[in-house]
Write a protein that holds these residues in place. Structure first.
Motif, PDB file in Angstrom:
ATOM      1  N   LYS A 132      28.056 -41.479  37.988  1.00 28.90           N
ATOM      2  CA  LYS A 132      27.665 -41.268  36.594  1.00 28.90           C
ATOM      3  C   LYS A 132      27.525 -39.772  36.360  1.00 28.90           C
ATOM      4  N   ILE A 133      28.236 -39.277  35.348  1.00 26.85           N
ATOM      5  CA  ILE A 133      28.262 -37.846  35.042  1.00 26.85           C
ATOM      6  C   ILE A 133      27.751 -37.639  33.615  1.00 26.85           C
ATOM      7  N   PRO A 134      26.641 -36.917  33.434  1.00 28.51           N
ATOM      8  CA  PRO A 134      26.163 -36.619  32.078  1.00 28.51           C
ATOM      9  C   PRO A 134      26.886 -35.393  31.516  1.00 28.51           C
ATOM     10  N   ILE A 135      27.416 -35.509  30.293  1.00 28.71           N
ATOM     11  CA  ILE A 135      28.120 -34.381  29.680  1.00 28.71           C
ATOM     12  C   ILE A 135      27.561 -34.081  28.287  1.00 28.71           C
ATOM     13  N   ALA A 136      27.773 -32.851  27.855  1.00 27.38           N
ATOM     14  CA  ALA A 136      27.422 -32.412  26.508  1.00 27.38           C
ATOM     15  C   ALA A 136      28.707 -32.006  25.800  1.00 27.38           C
ATOM     16  N   TYR A 192      30.771 -26.795  12.884  1.00 27.68           N
ATOM     17  CA  TYR A 192      31.235 -27.027  11.523  1.00 27.68           C
ATOM     18  C   TYR A 192      30.556 -26.041  10.576  1.00 27.68           C
ATOM     19  N   LYS A 193      31.154 -25.878   9.412  1.00 27.72           N
ATOM     20  CA  LYS A 193      30.640 -24.951   8.405  1.00 27.72           C
ATOM     21  C   LYS A 193      29.899 -25.746   7.338  1.00 27.72           C
ATOM     22  N   LYS A 194      28.656 -25.360   7.057  1.00 28.42           N
ATOM     23  CA  LYS A 194      27.870 -26.007   6.006  1.00 28.42           C
ATOM     24  C   LYS A 194      28.434 -25.607   4.641  1.00 28.42           C
ATOM     25  N   ALA A 195      28.636 -26.596   3.796  1.00 32.35           N
ATOM     26  CA  ALA A 195      29.224 -26.334   2.487  1.00 32.35           C
ATOM     27  C   ALA A 195      28.278 -25.512   1.606  1.00 32.35           C
ATOM     28  N   ALA A 196      26.983 -25.828   1.632  1.00 32.36           N
ATOM     29  CA  ALA A 196      26.030 -25.166   0.745  1.00 32.36           C
ATOM     30  C   ALA A 196      25.828 -23.689   1.097  1.00 32.36           C
ATOM     31  N   SER A 197      25.591 -23.400   2.366  1.00 36.57           N
ATOM     32  CA  SER A 197      25.253 -22.028   2.755  1.00 36.57           C
ATOM     33  C   SER A 197      26.427 -21.244   3.329  1.00 36.57           C
ATOM     34  N   GLY A 198      27.453 -21.919   3.784  1.00 44.89           N
ATOM     35  CA  GLY A 198      28.586 -21.247   4.391  1.00 44.89           C
ATOM     36  C   GLY A 198      28.343 -20.838   5.833  1.00 44.89           C
ATOM     37  N   GLU A 199      27.172 -21.198   6.375  1.00 44.05           N
ATOM     38  CA  GLU A 199      26.841 -20.874   7.758  1.00 44.05           C
ATOM     39  C   GLU A 199      27.452 -21.908   8.702  1.00 44.05           C
ATOM     40  N   TYR A 200      27.730 -21.432   9.915  1.00 44.53           N
ATOM     41  CA  TYR A 200      28.270 -22.338  10.915  1.00 44.53           C
ATOM     42  C   TYR A 200      27.129 -23.008  11.681  1.00 44.53           C
ATOM     43  N   GLU A 201      27.303 -24.271  11.948  1.00 45.67           N
ATOM     44  CA  GLU A 201      26.298 -25.065  12.642  1.00 45.67           C
ATOM     45  C   GLU A 201      26.902 -25.638  13.918  1.00 45.67           C
ATOM     46  N   ASN A 202      26.101 -25.704  14.980  1.00 46.69           N
ATOM     47  CA  ASN A 202      26.535 -26.294  16.246  1.00 46.69           C
ATOM     48  C   ASN A 202      25.800 -27.617  16.441  1.00 46.69           C
ATOM     49  N   GLU A 203      26.547 -28.676  16.579  1.00 44.74           N
ATOM     50  CA  GLU A 203      25.983 -30.005  16.809  1.00 44.74           C
ATOM     51  C   GLU A 203      26.347 -30.431  18.234  1.00 44.74           C
ATOM     52  N   VAL A 204      25.348 -30.774  19.040  1.00 42.72           N
ATOM     53  CA  VAL A 204      25.579 -31.159  20.426  1.00 42.72           C
ATOM     54  C   VAL A 204      25.308 -32.647  20.581  1.00 42.72           C
ATOM     55  N   SER A 205      26.241 -33.345  21.228  1.00 39.76           N
ATOM     56  CA  SER A 205      26.069 -34.772  21.540  1.00 39.76           C
ATOM     57  C   SER A 205      26.113 -34.925  23.054  1.00 39.76           C
ATOM     58  N   TYR A 206      25.273 -35.821  23.563  1.00 37.66           N
ATOM     59  CA  TYR A 206      25.192 -36.054  25.006  1.00 37.66           C
ATOM     60  C   TYR A 206      25.686 -37.455  25.325  1.00 37.66           C
ATOM     61  N   PHE A 207      26.508 -37.554  26.373  1.00 34.69           N
ATOM     62  CA  PHE A 207      27.080 -38.837  26.771  1.00 34.69           C
ATOM     63  C   PHE A 207      26.995 -38.995  28.287  1.00 34.69           C
ATOM     64  N   ASP A 208      26.947 -40.238  28.732  1.00 29.30           N
ATOM     65  CA  ASP A 208      27.062 -40.542  30.151  1.00 29.30           C
ATOM     66  C   ASP A 208      28.471 -41.068  30.395  1.00 29.30           C
ATOM     67  N   VAL A 209      29.154 -40.489  31.384  1.00 33.25           N
ATOM     68  CA  VAL A 209      30.493 -40.912  31.770  1.00 33.25           C
ATOM     69  C   VAL A 209      30.368 -41.632  33.105  1.00 33.25           C
ATOM     70  N   GLU A 210      30.908 -42.844  33.201  1.00 31.97           N
ATOM     71  CA  GLU A 210      30.875 -43.595  34.450  1.00 31.97           C
ATOM     72  C   GLU A 210      32.279 -43.710  35.020  1.00 31.97           C
ATOM     73  N   THR A 211      32.379 -43.484  36.328  1.00 32.13           N
ATOM     74  CA  THR A 211      33.649 -43.633  37.030  1.00 32.13           C
ATOM     75  C   THR A 211      33.446 -44.596  38.192  1.00 32.13           C
ATOM     76  N   PHE A 212      34.530 -45.229  38.613  1.00 39.32           N
ATOM     77  CA  PHE A 212      34.451 -46.241  39.656  1.00 39.32           C
ATOM     78  C   PHE A 212      35.544 -46.018  40.694  1.00 39.32           C
TER      79      PHE A 212
END
Length: 156
Positions: A30-34, A39-59
């Protein structure tokens, strides 16, 4: 009829992988990855970083290869499918978790600050050795993902 369940994810390993064997002796890693999404916010024009975490399973053979070559911070490209595990907590609450079952993994090249400070000749030798290791890992991962003992054969 099976529905389509296929995805490609590229990210970085967040912790050392968890390698174990099932009670029947089948290797599981089991390998945890980020995964980062900018993406660019429409209202402010600033860039935002969104991080998602997942578990990868191998056999099987792929799990053994991943246990050997996966280290915290290393980049991975994963081709696989989603699997939802469901269970009840001791309090009786229904809970679920979605994991990625890897069918193919590609290790990204490692970057080491110490290598950058070496002389050109030493860096060239280290680069050649690293490239050979990467090629071996890639060919082993490809062979393991195309073998018949992939994640599909394991039932928990």
């Amino acid at each position: 009829m099976n529905n389509i369940n296929c995805l490609v994810v590229e990210g970085n390993i967040t912790r050392e992988p968890n390698f174990r064997t099932s009670p029947s002796g089948f290797p599981i890693c089991k390998i945890p990855i980020a995964v980062n999404h900018y993406y660019k916010k429409a209202a402010s024009g600033e860039y935002e970083n969104e991080v998602s975490y997942f578990d990868v399973e191998t056999f099987g053979k792929l799990a053994e290869i991943c246990a050997k070559f996966s280290q915290k911070g290393r980049g991975l490209s994963v081709v696989g499918r989603l699997k939802q595990n469901r269970w009840k907590t001791p309090e009786g609450k229904n809970t679920s978790r979605v994991t990625i079952i890897a069918e193919k993994i590609e290790f990204k090249q490692r970057f080491n600050k110490a290598e950058a400070e070496e002389s050109e000749a030493d860096a060239s030798a280290a680069e050649t050795e690293s490239a050979a290791e990467e090629a071996t890992a890639a060919s082993l991962a490809e062979a393991a993902s195309s073998s018949d003992d992939g994640g599909e054969a394991v039932q928990f």
